[in-house]
Structures are given as C-alpha cells and as structure tokens.
Design a protein around this motif. Structure first.
Motif, PDB file in Angstrom:
ATOM      1  N   VAL A 182     -47.730 -30.511   4.064  1.00 48.58           N
ATOM      2  CA  VAL A 182     -48.438 -29.581   4.935  1.00 48.58           C
ATOM      3  C   VAL A 182     -47.952 -29.764   6.366  1.00 48.58           C
ATOM      4  CG1 VAL A 182     -50.512 -29.472   3.509  1.00 48.58           C
ATOM      5  CG2 VAL A 182     -50.322 -31.229   5.277  1.00 48.58           C
ATOM      6  N   GLU A 183     -48.317 -28.806   7.201  1.00 46.85           N
ATOM      7  CA  GLU A 183     -48.002 -28.874   8.633  1.00 46.85           C
ATOM      8  C   GLU A 183     -49.308 -28.852   9.420  1.00 46.85           C
ATOM      9  OE1 GLU A 183     -45.975 -26.101  12.115  1.00 46.85           O
ATOM     10  OE2 GLU A 183     -45.327 -25.891  10.028  1.00 46.85           O
ATOM     11  N   GLU A 184     -49.464 -29.792  10.344  1.00 46.59           N
ATOM     12  CA  GLU A 184     -50.659 -29.829  11.173  1.00 46.59           C
ATOM     13  C   GLU A 184     -50.534 -28.760  12.248  1.00 46.59           C
ATOM     14  OE1 GLU A 184     -53.658 -30.785  13.991  1.00 46.59           O
ATOM     15  OE2 GLU A 184     -51.539 -31.058  14.466  1.00 46.59           O
ATOM     16  N   VAL A 185     -51.537 -27.896  12.357  1.00 42.99           N
ATOM     17  CA  VAL A 185     -51.430 -26.696  13.181  1.00 42.99           C
ATOM     18  C   VAL A 185     -51.184 -27.025  14.644  1.00 42.99           C
ATOM     19  CG1 VAL A 185     -52.707 -24.707  14.051  1.00 42.99           C
ATOM     20  CG2 VAL A 185     -52.793 -25.269  11.615  1.00 42.99           C
TER      21      VAL A 185
ATOM     22  N   PRO B 208     -61.524 -28.179   9.762  1.00 41.56           N
ATOM     23  CA  PRO B 208     -61.367 -26.848   9.155  1.00 41.56           C
ATOM     24  C   PRO B 208     -60.223 -26.076   9.789  1.00 41.56           C
ATOM     25  CG  PRO B 208     -63.680 -27.322   9.622  1.00 41.56           C
ATOM     26  CD  PRO B 208     -62.871 -28.414  10.274  1.00 41.56           C
ATOM     27  N   ARG B 209     -59.457 -25.384   8.963  1.00 45.07           N
ATOM     28  CA  ARG B 209     -58.334 -24.550   9.402  1.00 45.07           C
ATOM     29  C   ARG B 209     -57.290 -25.370  10.169  1.00 45.07           C
ATOM     30  NH1 ARG B 209     -59.981 -19.147   9.251  1.00 45.07           N
ATOM     31  NH2 ARG B 209     -58.268 -18.604  10.669  1.00 45.07           N
ATOM     32  N   GLY B 210     -57.172 -26.641   9.828  1.00 49.43           N
ATOM     33  CA  GLY B 210     -56.312 -27.528  10.611  1.00 49.43           C
ATOM     34  C   GLY B 210     -54.883 -27.658  10.148  1.00 49.43           C
ATOM     35  N   PHE B 211     -54.522 -27.048   8.994  1.00 48.21           N
ATOM     36  CA  PHE B 211     -53.198 -27.275   8.440  1.00 48.21           C
ATOM     37  C   PHE B 211     -52.608 -25.982   7.881  1.00 48.21           C
ATOM     38  CE2 PHE B 211     -55.546 -31.173   8.366  1.00 48.21           C
ATOM     39  CZ  PHE B 211     -54.632 -32.117   8.784  1.00 48.21           C
ATOM     40  N   LEU B 212     -51.287 -25.995   7.767  1.00 51.80           N
ATOM     41  CA  LEU B 212     -50.562 -24.894   7.134  1.00 51.80           C
ATOM     42  C   LEU B 212     -49.969 -25.396   5.828  1.00 51.80           C
ATOM     43  CD1 LEU B 212     -48.572 -23.386  10.161  1.00 51.80           C
ATOM     44  CD2 LEU B 212     -50.702 -22.532   9.176  1.00 51.80           C
ATOM     45  N   LEU B 213     -50.140 -24.624   4.772  1.00 46.01           N
ATOM     46  CA  LEU B 213     -49.526 -24.902   3.476  1.00 46.01           C
ATOM     47  C   LEU B 213     -48.685 -23.697   3.115  1.00 46.01           C
ATOM     48  CD1 LEU B 213     -49.191 -26.595   0.899  1.00 46.01           C
ATOM     49  CD2 LEU B 213     -51.248 -25.477   0.009  1.00 46.01           C
TER      50      LEU B 213
END
Length: 272
Positions: free
Chosen positions: A29-32, A68-73
């Motif tokens: 994942v990527e941390e936003v 919440p909503r903290g990462f990109l997959l």
C-alpha cells in the motif's frame, strides 16, 4: 429515549465511504500523506491507536497510524484495519514486490525482448521478476556475452512495436562493456547495466550467508576465485545454484540491479 438526529450535511460535502482492507502481511500500500509505498510487516496496538509498519523495496521501515482513508491500494483510497486472528493469509505481491494477481494468465509474448549477458543473469531475473514478466508477455533471453552486441541489436531491428532492452554486467566508466554499449544507439533500444563484475555480486552477501564477496586478483577467473576464497568446491555451476537458492525476493538483491531490471521492463512494455 434518544431521538434520531438526521445528517443535515449536504450530499456533496459528505465523504464517500471507502473499503476497509485487512492489513495482511505483504499487502503493498501507499500512505496517502507521505507517499511512502511498502509492504505490510506488522500491525500493533498503541496508546494512540493501531499502527501499521511498512517496508519499502530497499528495506526501509516506517510506522503509520491506521487512520480512515489513510492509504492507497492499487491507486484507490482504502482504510486499513487489523486482520482477524487466524484469518487466511495469502501472498499479495510477487517476488519483485509487485501486486500479485491470483489466477492471472500469461500474456501472449510481445515482439519486444530483454537480453541479458548469461544464463545466470536470466535465471536470477526469472526468480525475482518471472511472475511480472509472464503477465506482461516479456521474454528474457541470454547472449553468452556482449562482445557482438551492436550486430545482435542490428539483427533484432528494434522498432516501436518491438522494443529491445539489454542488461549488461560491469557497466562502469572505462570498462570494455561500457565501450561496447556506447556503440548501441536508437530510440527503441535501451542498454543499462549494473557495476558488478558478475551477477553473482548482485545478490546481497547477507542473503548468501557471507560477510562480503571476495576480491579476486586480476587474471584469475572471477567465479572460480570466489569459490576458492569462500572454501567452496570449484564447481561454478553448483556454486551458482547454491547462491540462487538463497534468493527469495527482491529483498535479497542489491538496489543497483533492481532499478535497472525494472527500468528495462518499463521500457519494453510502453504502449505501442
């Protein structure tokens, strides 16, 4: 009795719900906020709330709150949650660190190719990038040396629909390999290399179980010299299988090789 309070927030100001994804080991994942991309190593409970530790492809670790909503997959916003105890764990990335695609079928081979110097180079690339290459339809072939590289490239005749990437060993200023590579030019061919005398050195010594790769005096066969220095039988084929067996993922390879192979894969898979 508590009365119901309707949500009077206008619809266009409400945040759309996002999927909750269990932070299973190896999920990439990527941390936003920071843009840090890595694989999940572990989840922990802290006084400030749950956290997740990510490891990037160079082995760097960073800890992030599981907000919440903290990462990109795969480019989409998600909320990471702690995985359920005893839940099934399946690989979520390939040996190269790419997102795994379970059940994906190999693509029909492209006209483009990646050439490497020798059999050992080809086997190492297959070990780490094999899944990615099959999905992309990229074939890797070995040349048994690059002395005739300009003629080989000319015979291949790279073009917009048949790009050619070449990985060269010991591509450092002043080397024979650098002079040969300089003779190869063209919009649809890319020659890159790593600094190691042989691809053996691109495997991290710690993965092989040695302190460092030996320095072999000039004039000696490098692979044979390595076997002698390490006290291994002077059978370079068996020695290579011993080395290759220690490579489980990109983490066992040096960054100088990782970057070059991925550069070649990107080059030959550019859309027509």
């Amino acid at each position: 009795m508590r009365s119901y309070q309707p949500d009077l927030t206008p619809p266009w100001k409400r945040s759309a719900p996002v999927p909750e994804v269990p932070a299973e080991p190896d999920l990439v994942v990527e941390e936003v906020a920071s843009g840090f991309c890595g694989a999940v190593i572990r989840c922990e409970k802290t006084a400030q709330g749950p956290t997740v530790t990510l490891e990037d492809r160079f082995g760097k670790h960073r800890v992030f709150p599981m907000e919440p909503r903290g990462f990109l997959l795969e480019g989409k916003v998600v909320t990471l949650v702690r995985p359920s105890a005893g839940g099934p764990v399946r690989p979520t990335r390939t040996a190269s660190g790419s997102v795994a695609v379970p059940g994906a079928r190999a693509r029909v081979a492209r006209a483009g190719r990646i050439y490497v110097e020798g059999r050992h180079d080809a086997e190492l690339v297959e070990r780490v990038w094999g899944d990615d290459l099959r999905i992309e339809g990229v074939v890797v072939e070995y040349l048994e040396g690059v002395d005739d590289l300009p003629a080989i490239v000319a015979e291949f005749a790279p073009g917009p629909d048949a790009r050619l990437g070449v990985l060269v060993d010991h591509l450092v200023p002043g080397s024979k390999e650098s002079r040969i590579a300089a003779e190869v030019t063209g919009e649809h061919v890319l020659v890159v290399g790593h600094p190691y005398i042989d691809v053996w050195e691109a495997v991290k010594p710690s993965s092989v179980g040695i302190d460092a790769w030996p320095v072999v005096p000039k004039g000696q066969d490098w692979k044979t010299g390595v076997c002698r220095a390490l006290g291994w039988p002077e059978n370079t084929g068996a020695a290579w299988q011993r080395i290759l067996s220690t490579v489980r993922s990109y983490k066992d390879l040096e960054p100088q090789l990782l970057g070059r192979v991925e550069e070649l894969i990107d080059f030959v898979t550019v859309p027509d």
